[in-house]
Design a protein around this motif. Structure first.
Motif, PDB file in Angstrom:
ATOM      1  N   ARG A 121      39.849  37.438  22.719  1.00  0.00           N
ATOM      2  CA  ARG A 121      39.412  37.315  24.242  1.00  0.00           C
ATOM      3  C   ARG A 121      40.077  38.525  24.879  1.00  0.00           C
ATOM      4  O   ARG A 121      41.086  38.956  24.702  1.00  0.00           O
ATOM      5  CB  ARG A 121      40.168  36.158  24.946  1.00  0.00           C
ATOM      6  N   LEU A 122      39.262  39.230  25.448  1.00  0.00           N
ATOM      7  CA  LEU A 122      39.496  40.555  26.300  1.00  0.00           C
ATOM      8  C   LEU A 122      39.156  40.332  27.574  1.00  0.00           C
ATOM      9  O   LEU A 122      38.135  40.029  28.245  1.00  0.00           O
ATOM     10  CB  LEU A 122      38.370  41.875  25.648  1.00  0.00           C
ATOM     11  N   ASP A 123      40.267  40.584  28.364  1.00  0.00           N
ATOM     12  CA  ASP A 123      39.883  40.793  30.161  1.00  0.00           C
ATOM     13  C   ASP A 123      39.938  41.830  30.460  1.00  0.00           C
ATOM     14  O   ASP A 123      41.233  42.770  30.526  1.00  0.00           O
ATOM     15  CB  ASP A 123      41.168  39.716  30.674  1.00  0.00           C
ATOM     16  N   VAL A 124      39.153  42.572  30.806  1.00  0.00           N
ATOM     17  CA  VAL A 124      39.159  43.926  31.503  1.00  0.00           C
ATOM     18  C   VAL A 124      39.508  43.843  33.060  1.00  0.00           C
ATOM     19  O   VAL A 124      38.559  43.272  33.904  1.00  0.00           O
ATOM     20  CB  VAL A 124      37.952  44.488  31.322  1.00  0.00           C
ATOM     21  N   ILE A 125      40.724  44.435  33.465  1.00  0.00           N
ATOM     22  CA  ILE A 125      40.949  44.367  34.877  1.00  0.00           C
ATOM     23  C   ILE A 125      40.920  45.815  35.259  1.00  0.00           C
ATOM     24  O   ILE A 125      41.831  46.719  34.465  1.00  0.00           O
ATOM     25  CB  ILE A 125      42.249  43.759  34.757  1.00  0.00           C
ATOM     26  N   GLN A 126      40.353  46.214  36.245  1.00  0.00           N
ATOM     27  CA  GLN A 126      40.204  47.532  36.836  1.00  0.00           C
ATOM     28  C   GLN A 126      40.928  47.541  38.172  1.00  0.00           C
ATOM     29  O   GLN A 126      40.663  46.686  38.770  1.00  0.00           O
ATOM     30  CB  GLN A 126      38.768  47.993  36.761  1.00  0.00           C
ATOM     31  N   THR A 127      41.434  48.755  38.302  1.00  0.00           N
ATOM     32  CA  THR A 127      42.293  48.997  39.748  1.00  0.00           C
ATOM     33  C   THR A 127      41.023  49.391  40.547  1.00  0.00           C
ATOM     34  O   THR A 127      40.122  49.560  40.130  1.00  0.00           O
ATOM     35  CB  THR A 127      43.459  49.569  39.605  1.00  0.00           C
ATOM     36  N   ALA A 128      41.365  49.562  41.807  1.00  0.00           N
ATOM     37  CA  ALA A 128      40.500  50.076  42.773  1.00  0.00           C
ATOM     38  C   ALA A 128      40.144  51.566  42.455  1.00  0.00           C
ATOM     39  O   ALA A 128      38.779  51.810  42.759  1.00  0.00           O
ATOM     40  CB  ALA A 128      41.189  50.351  44.196  1.00  0.00           C
ATOM     41  N   ASN A 129      40.688  52.104  41.717  1.00  0.00           N
ATOM     42  CA  ASN A 129      40.126  53.461  41.239  1.00  0.00           C
ATOM     43  C   ASN A 129      39.387  53.441  39.965  1.00  0.00           C
ATOM     44  O   ASN A 129      39.094  54.587  39.390  1.00  0.00           O
ATOM     45  CB  ASN A 129      41.227  54.796  41.443  1.00  0.00           C
ATOM     46  N   GLY A 130      39.483  52.177  39.332  1.00  0.00           N
ATOM     47  CA  GLY A 130      38.682  52.252  38.090  1.00  0.00           C
ATOM     48  C   GLY A 130      39.979  52.438  36.756  1.00  0.00           C
ATOM     49  O   GLY A 130      39.439  52.175  35.482  1.00  0.00           O
ATOM     50  N   ALA A 131      41.337  52.480  36.904  1.00  0.00           N
ATOM     51  CA  ALA A 131      41.891  52.353  35.849  1.00  0.00           C
ATOM     52  C   ALA A 131      42.138  50.984  35.171  1.00  0.00           C
ATOM     53  O   ALA A 131      41.785  50.254  35.880  1.00  0.00           O
ATOM     54  CB  ALA A 131      43.548  52.797  36.518  1.00  0.00           C
ATOM     55  N   LEU A 132      42.334  50.905  33.717  1.00  0.00           N
ATOM     56  CA  LEU A 132      41.967  50.072  33.195  1.00  0.00           C
ATOM     57  C   LEU A 132      43.500  49.349  32.614  1.00  0.00           C
ATOM     58  O   LEU A 132      43.716  48.351  31.677  1.00  0.00           O
ATOM     59  CB  LEU A 132      41.229  49.939  31.681  1.00  0.00           C
ATOM     60  N   THR A 133      44.591  49.673  33.117  1.00  0.00           N
ATOM     61  CA  THR A 133      46.013  49.626  32.595  1.00  0.00           C
ATOM     62  C   THR A 133      46.500  48.243  32.706  1.00  0.00           C
ATOM     63  O   THR A 133      47.310  47.682  32.009  1.00  0.00           O
ATOM     64  CB  THR A 133      46.853  50.525  33.196  1.00  0.00           C
ATOM     65  N   GLN A 134      45.945  47.382  33.432  1.00  0.00           N
ATOM     66  CA  GLN A 134      46.015  46.009  33.583  1.00  0.00           C
ATOM     67  C   GLN A 134      45.449  44.976  32.735  1.00  0.00           C
ATOM     68  O   GLN A 134      45.395  43.705  32.733  1.00  0.00           O
ATOM     69  CB  GLN A 134      46.121  45.604  35.175  1.00  0.00           C
ATOM     70  N   SER A 135      44.585  45.543  31.818  1.00  0.00           N
ATOM     71  CA  SER A 135      43.442  44.775  31.190  1.00  0.00           C
ATOM     72  C   SER A 135      44.485  44.080  29.738  1.00  0.00           C
ATOM     73  O   SER A 135      45.627  44.447  29.458  1.00  0.00           O
ATOM     74  CB  SER A 135      42.436  45.689  30.283  1.00  0.00           C
ATOM     75  N   GLN A 136      43.876  42.951  29.355  1.00  0.00           N
ATOM     76  CA  GLN A 136      44.575  42.385  28.373  1.00  0.00           C
ATOM     77  C   GLN A 136      43.737  41.693  27.299  1.00  0.00           C
ATOM     78  O   GLN A 136      42.517  41.607  27.661  1.00  0.00           O
ATOM     79  CB  GLN A 136      45.419  41.044  28.852  1.00  0.00           C
ATOM     80  N   MET A 137      44.210  41.718  26.034  1.00  0.00           N
ATOM     81  CA  MET A 137      43.509  41.007  24.767  1.00  0.00           C
ATOM     82  C   MET A 137      44.542  40.154  24.044  1.00  0.00           C
ATOM     83  O   MET A 137      45.632  40.365  23.625  1.00  0.00           O
ATOM     84  CB  MET A 137      42.752  42.098  23.896  1.00  0.00           C
ATOM     85  N   TYR A 138      43.970  38.991  23.856  1.00  0.00           N
ATOM     86  CA  TYR A 138      44.581  37.953  22.900  1.00  0.00           C
ATOM     87  C   TYR A 138      43.683  37.243  22.236  1.00  0.00           C
ATOM     88  O   TYR A 138      42.810  37.207  22.302  1.00  0.00           O
ATOM     89  CB  TYR A 138      45.446  36.964  24.190  1.00  0.00           C
ATOM     90  N   SER A 139      44.440  36.313  21.164  1.00  0.00           N
ATOM     91  CA  SER A 139      43.600  35.589  20.350  1.00  0.00           C
ATOM     92  C   SER A 139      43.792  34.149  20.928  1.00  0.00           C
ATOM     93  O   SER A 139      44.678  33.615  21.707  1.00  0.00           O
ATOM     94  CB  SER A 139      44.082  35.558  18.958  1.00  0.00           C
ATOM     95  N   GLN A 140      42.533  33.231  20.597  1.00  0.00           N
ATOM     96  CA  GLN A 140      42.368  31.987  20.725  1.00  0.00           C
ATOM     97  C   GLN A 140      41.990  31.099  19.878  1.00  0.00           C
ATOM     98  O   GLN A 140      40.848  31.439  19.221  1.00  0.00           O
ATOM     99  CB  GLN A 140      41.850  31.887  22.013  1.00  0.00           C
TER     100      GLN A 140
END
Length: 148
Positions: A121-140
């Protein structure tokens, strides 16, 4: 006809013939890849893009290699991507790179181990300027259906 005109027409025909041969060779190569008939084993990656910008997702086999594009996930949507097992790192580990379409940001996931009955599972989280540093990936673990 004038000799220079004849030579020009001959050269033009040769060039046209070469272009035709190159086109046919390229078409044959693409066709033979698709016609192999062998089904390639895949694992599932469910990607949820929580941001506004579309992103491209790539499977990364090694740090030195360019990733193989798995697909695009549009903004505020979820996509199920099939990852060929051949794109996993040794030990069944999956690493992805996420790149903003038309943006300057990219993010590499941590390695996630996949196997039978396990999806990524991939959660793409973008900041207001488009940075992706808060994204996460994990298995389920995929829940087994109740045999009753």
């Amino acid at each position: 006809m004038m000799p220079s005109l004849r030579a020009s027409l001959r050269a033009s025909r040769r060039l046209g013939g070469l272009l035709l041969l190159a086109t046919l060779a390229g078409t044959t190569a693409c066709f033979s890849k698709n016609a192999s008939g062998a089904a390639q084993e895949t694992v599932i990656l469910v990607a949820h893009n929580r941001g506004f910008y579309d992103v491209n997702v790539y499977a990364v086999r090694t740090a030195q290699a360019l990733g193989r594009r798995l697909g695009t996930v549009t903004g505020n949507s979820t996509a199920t991507l099939k990852v060929p097992v051949s794109e996993l790192q040794p030990g069944g580990m999956l690493v992805v790179q996420v790149r903003s379409v038309g943006g300057r940001f990219s993010w590499y996931s941590p390695a996630v181990q996949l196997g039978t009955g396990i999806i990524a599972r991939l959660d793409v989280i973008q900041t207001a300027n488009g940075a992706l540093t808060q994204s996460q990936m994990y298995s389920q673990v995929v829940p087994q259906s109740d045999p009753r």
